[in-house]
Design a protein around this motif. Structure first.
Motif: not given
Length: 72
Positions: A45-72
């Motif tokens: 995704h382009d790092p638009t404010p909406g996409n960055v907000r969604k990614a931040q929510q994923e990081l807050d909720e899932l922690g490292p698992a948010a990254i691992e599911r995208t970049v194993p």
């Protein structure tokens, strides 16, 4: 085993590290610091404010698992 050793174990040479005792370990995507912008870009995704907000929510909720599911 050096960095030119072919992939036999499923871990590319570039993802292998050697600790102080000489043991080889594999790095994962979550082994480094990630920002919400990094995660949004890694998800394609382009790092638009909406996409960055969604990614931040994923990081807050899932922690490292948010990254691992995208970049194993």
């Amino acid at each position: 085993m050096d960095d030119n050793t072919p992939i036999i174990s499923g871990t590319p040479a570039a993802a292998r590290t050697v600790d102080a005792s000489g043991n080889r370990t594999a790095r994962t995507g979550a082994d480094q610091e990630w920002t919400a912008e990094d995660l949004a870009a890694a998800e394609g995704h382009d790092p638009t404010p909406g996409n960055v907000r969604k990614a931040q929510q994923e990081l807050d909720e899932l922690g490292p698992a948010a990254i691992e599911r995208t970049v194993p």
